[in-house]
Design a protein around this motif. Structure first.
Motif, PDB file in Angstrom:
ATOM      1  N   ALA A 148      -2.528 -10.178  -2.744  1.00  0.00           N
ATOM      2  CA  ALA A 148      -1.969  -9.663  -1.391  1.00  0.00           C
ATOM      3  C   ALA A 148      -2.589  -8.526  -0.879  1.00  0.00           C
ATOM      4  CB  ALA A 148      -0.428  -9.234  -1.919  1.00  0.00           C
ATOM      5  N   ARG A 149      -3.457  -7.982  -1.131  1.00  0.00           N
ATOM      6  CA  ARG A 149      -4.149  -6.760  -0.548  1.00  0.00           C
ATOM      7  C   ARG A 149      -4.975  -7.150   0.816  1.00  0.00           C
ATOM      8  NH1 ARG A 149      -5.296  -1.759  -2.385  1.00  0.00           N
ATOM      9  NH2 ARG A 149      -4.922  -2.152  -4.512  1.00  0.00           N
ATOM     10  N   VAL A 150      -5.625  -8.312   0.684  1.00  0.00           N
ATOM     11  CA  VAL A 150      -6.550  -8.737   1.731  1.00  0.00           C
ATOM     12  C   VAL A 150      -5.909 -10.125   2.560  1.00  0.00           C
ATOM     13  CG1 VAL A 150      -8.997  -9.220   2.782  1.00  0.00           C
ATOM     14  CG2 VAL A 150      -8.520  -7.417   0.864  1.00  0.00           C
ATOM     15  N   LEU A 151      -5.709 -10.068   3.696  1.00  0.00           N
ATOM     16  CA  LEU A 151      -5.219 -11.405   4.320  1.00  0.00           C
ATOM     17  C   LEU A 151      -6.065 -11.551   5.613  1.00  0.00           C
ATOM     18  CD1 LEU A 151      -3.328 -13.796   4.660  1.00  0.00           C
ATOM     19  CD2 LEU A 151      -1.781 -12.241   5.768  1.00  0.00           C
ATOM     20  N   LEU A 173      -4.282  -4.022   2.783  1.00  0.00           N
ATOM     21  CA  LEU A 173      -3.501  -2.998   2.458  1.00  0.00           C
ATOM     22  C   LEU A 173      -3.778  -2.115   1.541  1.00  0.00           C
ATOM     23  CD1 LEU A 173      -0.232  -5.322   1.837  1.00  0.00           C
ATOM     24  CD2 LEU A 173      -0.813  -3.949   3.989  1.00  0.00           C
ATOM     25  N   GLN A 174      -3.519  -0.510   1.769  1.00  0.00           N
ATOM     26  CA  GLN A 174      -3.796   0.552   1.084  1.00  0.00           C
ATOM     27  C   GLN A 174      -2.698   1.174   0.199  1.00  0.00           C
ATOM     28  OE1 GLN A 174      -6.849   1.522   0.778  1.00  0.00           O
ATOM     29  NE2 GLN A 174      -7.396  -0.231   2.095  1.00  0.00           N
ATOM     30  N   VAL A 175      -2.809   1.442  -0.817  1.00  0.00           N
ATOM     31  CA  VAL A 175      -1.576   2.002  -1.551  1.00  0.00           C
ATOM     32  C   VAL A 175      -1.704   3.583  -1.735  1.00  0.00           C
ATOM     33  CG1 VAL A 175      -1.232  -0.013  -2.628  1.00  0.00           C
ATOM     34  CG2 VAL A 175      -2.679   1.548  -3.665  1.00  0.00           C
ATOM     35  N   ASP A 176      -0.424   4.236  -2.059  1.00  0.00           N
ATOM     36  CA  ASP A 176      -0.415   5.747  -2.311  1.00  0.00           C
ATOM     37  C   ASP A 176      -0.562   5.828  -3.639  1.00  0.00           C
ATOM     38  OD1 ASP A 176       2.119   4.993  -3.233  1.00  0.00           O
ATOM     39  OD2 ASP A 176       2.979   5.937  -1.582  1.00  0.00           O
ATOM     40  N   ALA A 177      -0.532   7.181  -4.187  1.00  0.00           N
ATOM     41  CA  ALA A 177      -0.485   7.353  -5.437  1.00  0.00           C
ATOM     42  C   ALA A 177       0.393   6.716  -6.269  1.00  0.00           C
ATOM     43  CB  ALA A 177      -0.255   8.986  -5.836  1.00  0.00           C
ATOM     44  N   GLN A 178       1.401   6.525  -5.950  1.00  0.00           N
ATOM     45  CA  GLN A 178       2.632   5.542  -6.819  1.00  0.00           C
ATOM     46  C   GLN A 178       2.408   3.841  -6.485  1.00  0.00           C
ATOM     47  OE1 GLN A 178       3.550   8.241  -4.478  1.00  0.00           O
ATOM     48  NE2 GLN A 178       3.388   9.567  -6.127  1.00  0.00           N
ATOM     49  N   GLY A 179       1.379   3.545  -5.843  1.00  0.00           N
ATOM     50  CA  GLY A 179       1.151   2.059  -5.778  1.00  0.00           C
ATOM     51  C   GLY A 179       1.846   1.409  -4.686  1.00  0.00           C
TER      52      GLY A 179
END
Length: 181
Positions: A148-151, A173-179
């Motif tokens: 799901a990260r890249v579309l 999509l980028q995620v923060d330290a909590q995912g």
């Protein structure tokens, strides 16, 4: 400490200020005799005196310099690329950054894009896709689904002169330290 302090006279202003304000102060400098090394001295007032603690910060200083250089190289790449590179807030879809190539490609200046309502830049169908896909992808990515990260999608953009133009959008999509995306 004596190795790190070039002289008491050099430190007197910050020493005095720490005593006057009662607040801790710090000073960062190259190491005397070896400018390739960095140090930092913390001056902390205590009972009418100053406690000075010096520690070498060469590693941190070099890491910060490398990060700045990396950011500068990425910025240069984004600015010379013919592709439009952007960073958007996942919740509002507002543009936080957009490369200067947007003016040649889409007709808008960088400032116009950053001040715009992103809904006004895309056709209603393209906007619906974004509104539906992003939350679904963010949830999937937070659950560990890396697919799901890249579309990559083709959507219709409304050029500044009013004509509709197809553009290919690859979003990551980028995620923060909590995912969380």
């Amino acid at each position: 400490l004596l190795e790190a302090l070039p002289s008491f006279a050099d430190c007197l202003p910050i020493y005095s200020r720490a005593l006057e304000t009662g607040e801790s102060m710090r000073r960062s400098n190259p190491m005397p005799g070896d400018p390739s090394r960095q140090y930092e001295v913390h001056f902390t007032p205590y009972d009418g005196r100053i406690i000075a603690i010096a520690h070498e910060t060469t590693r941190e200083y070099r890491l910060e310099a490398e990060a700045r250089n990396s950011e500068d190289r990425y910025q240069q790449l984004a600015e010379i690329s013919g592709d439009v590179i952007s960073l958007q807030d996942i919740h509002t879809l507002r543009f936080l950054y957009i490369s200067p190539s947007v003016e040649k490609s889409w007709g808008y200046t960088v400032d116009e894009i950053l001040r715009s309502n992103p809904r006004d830049l895309f056709t209603p169908a393209a906007w619906r896709i974004a509104e539906e896909q992003l939350p679904r992808r963010a949830t999937a990515l937070a659950s560990g689904d890396e697919s799901a990260r890249v579309l990559t999608l083709e959507v219709m953009l409304i050029h500044k002169d009013g004509h509709r133009m197809p553009i290919e959008v690859t979003s990551t999509l980028q995620v923060d330290a909590q995912g969380r995306a």
